[in-house]
Write an enzyme that holds these catalytic residues in place. Structure first.
Site, PDB file in Angstrom:
ATOM      1  CG  HIS A  60      -9.197   0.796   2.968  1.00  8.56           C
ATOM      2  ND1 HIS A  60      -7.834   0.762   2.943  1.00  8.56           N
ATOM      3  CD2 HIS A  60      -9.578   1.451   1.845  1.00  8.56           C
ATOM      4  CE1 HIS A  60      -7.395   1.366   1.851  1.00  8.56           C
ATOM      5  NE2 HIS A  60      -8.429   1.802   1.158  1.00  8.56           N
ATOM      6  CG  ASP A  67      -7.313  -1.853   5.320  1.00 11.43           C
ATOM      7  OD1 ASP A  67      -7.477  -2.560   4.317  1.00 11.43           O
ATOM      8  OD2 ASP A  67      -7.148  -0.609   5.279  1.00 11.43           O
TER       9      ASP A  67
HETATM   10  C1  XLS Z   1      -5.364   3.052  -4.149  1.00 14.54           C
HETATM   11  C2  XLS Z   1      -5.542   4.122  -3.196  1.00 14.54           C
HETATM   12  C3  XLS Z   1      -6.172   3.723  -1.871  1.00 14.54           C
HETATM   13  C4  XLS Z   1      -6.645   4.921  -1.110  1.00 14.54           C
HETATM   14  C5  XLS Z   1      -7.592   4.612  -0.002  1.00 14.54           C
HETATM   15  O1  XLS Z   1      -4.675   3.173  -5.138  1.00 14.54           O
HETATM   16  O2  XLS Z   1      -4.308   4.744  -3.000  1.00 14.54           O
HETATM   17  O3  XLS Z   1      -5.315   2.938  -1.122  1.00 14.54           O
HETATM   18  O4  XLS Z   1      -5.587   5.672  -0.587  1.00 14.54           O
HETATM   19  O5  XLS Z   1      -8.681   3.902  -0.441  1.00 14.54           O
END
Ligand code: XLS
Ligand code: CA
Ligand code: CA
Length: 441
Positions: free
Chosen positions: A99, A102
């Site tokens: 993301h 991150d």
């Molecule tokens: C959260 C989600 C997230 C997505 C990406 O539960 O899994 O991490 O994979 O935003």
């Protein structure tokens, strides 16, 4: 600088190895059904869980010991990039995912956040030149910051909608810059707590509009990644709009988006929705909508999103069965959207966790391919539905019957023969394959 001192390249050593830093089953170059394990499995590391996560939970602070934690701000972000590429190299993993937040800290304004992203993206791009690890997908985090308290594209505030759009616009540019294979939309807070203050129709329409604008912008800049919707039934909101594949597919069709998206299916989200992982994979597959996978597992005793590393061989086998039947994942992959447990706080645990995940999917792949080659499951299904291959069943399937003929057929029946579903012997067969796939190695 080296972040993972004492850990060397993780190699395949075979099922009798006792080295915790070796693959026992994942043998990247080994061919299964004509392709190498590496080509089929397309593993990815989730940046957020492996490099950003501190292992805090609602009851306790972070426990993670990370060699890059001595840095702060942009220096921390840069150290994480260095550590990440060392990790990718040592693990030999072909992909990663992230993301926006991150990889780079949010600034005090959107402009400043974008500048931080630019700095880190330039650094990642540089590292990628000398690395075989590519970007499976990126996305933006439109759920953590307080501005997203009421959602992003489904927010009650038009300013938030615009802010979310600006972040996705930047995300698409970043994806293009780094050559991402896919771009993911997980709903985040796209859902609601209560209908008492919610205009559901407007929120859904706005979500549809948001996705169309994202497609238009990707086209405008020439970013040709596969777009993926990632369903999840709840958490953080009590009602997420992309509940599961079936509801997500209906949404896409209603808003004429079905040709532009596929699904990114997460195992733990499937089980949260009251489905099995393989149910979600199958539903997507039979509708031509299986795009990518977030490979993790939930805890059978906990009703929330625990994001554990996959270790359940039964689940990986049934998942790989769907993936092979799908003809592979195309541009998608198996992204470990999984975090080490709070008690597994050492840097070494990050390697051990990925090793069990990669080995578990390698076993799943091998067993599933064998089940398929031997026609072990298909033959049972074929026989079970054989009444649609001839007579009235065949005529019905070919569209040659109506209720008059079916009634006529039913009236003439003297007995209806049913067959056993044979579930127990199917499970025995799967166990047999699981236990013998590696025999003699
Ligand atoms: C959260 C989600 C997230 C997505 C990406 O539960 O899994 O991490 O994979 O935003
Ligand atoms: Ca996920
Ligand atoms: Ca999850």
């Amino acid at each position: 600088m080296t972040y993972f001192e004492g850990i060397n390249k993780i190699n395949y050593e075979g099922s009798s190895s006792t080295n915790p830093y070796a693959f026992k089953f994942y043998n990247p170059g080994e061919k299964i059904g004509g392709k190498t394990m590496e080509e089929i499995l397309r593993f990815g590391v989730a940046y957020w869980h492996t490099f950003t996560e501190d292992l805090s939970d609602p009851f306790g602070v972070g426990t993670a010991i990370r060699p890059w934690n001595k840095f702060t701000g942009l220096d921390l972000a840069k150290a994480r990039v260095e550590a990440a590429f060392e990790f990718f190299e040592k693990l030999g993993v072909p992909y990663f995912c992230f993301h926006d937040v991150d990889i780079a800290p949010e600034g005090s304004s959107l402009r400043e956040s974008n500048q931080n992203i630019d700095t880190i993206v330039a650094m990642i791009k540089d590292y990628m030149k000398n690395s075989k690890t590519k970007l499976l997908w990126n996305t933006v985090n439109n759920f953590t910051h307080p501005r997203f308290v009421h959602g992003a594209a489904s927010s009650s505030s038009a300013d938030v909608f615009a802010y979310a759009a600006a972040k996705v616009k930047k995300g698409l540019e970043v994806g293009k810059e780094l050559g991402a294979e896919n771009y993911v939309f997980w709903g985040g807070r796209e859902g609601y707590e209560t209908l008492l203050n919610t205009d559901m129709k407007l929120e859904l329409d706005n979500l549809g509009r948001f996705f169309h604008m994202a497609i238009d912008y990707a086209r405008e800049i020439g970013f040709d990644a596969q777009f993926l919707i990632e369903p999840k039934p709840k958490e953080p909101t009590s009602h997420q709009y992309d509940f599961d594949v079936a509801s997500g597919y209906a949404f896409l069709q209603h808003y004429d988006l079905q040709d532009h998206f596929k699904f990114n299916i997460e195992a733990n989200h499937a089980t949260l929705a009251g489905h099995t992982f393989e149910h979600e994979l199958r539903y997507a597959r039979v509708n031509g909508m299986l795009g990518s996978v977030d490979a993790n597992q939930g805890h059978p005793l906990l009703g929330w999103d625990t994001d554990e590393f996959p270790s359940d061989l039964y689940a990986t086998t049934l998942a790989m069965y769907e993936i092979i039947k799908n003809g592979g994942l195309g541009r998608g992959g198996l992204n470990f959207d999984a975090k080490v447990r709070r008690g597994s706080f050492t840097p070494e645990d990050l390697f051990r966790a990925h090793i069990v995940g990669m080995d578990s999917f390698a076993v799943g792949l091998k067993v599933a391919q064998k089940l398929m080659d031997d026609n072990a499951l298909d033959s049972i299904i074929e026989e079970r539905y054989s009444s649609y291959k001839e007579g009235i069943g065949r005529e019905m399937v070919e569209g040659k019957t109506d209720f008059h003929q079916l009634e006529e057929h039913a009236l003439a029946l003297t007995e209806i023969k049913q067959q056993s579903g044979k579930l127990e012997s199917i499970k025995a067969t799967i166990n047999q394959y699981l236990l013998t796939a590696y025999a003699g190695e």
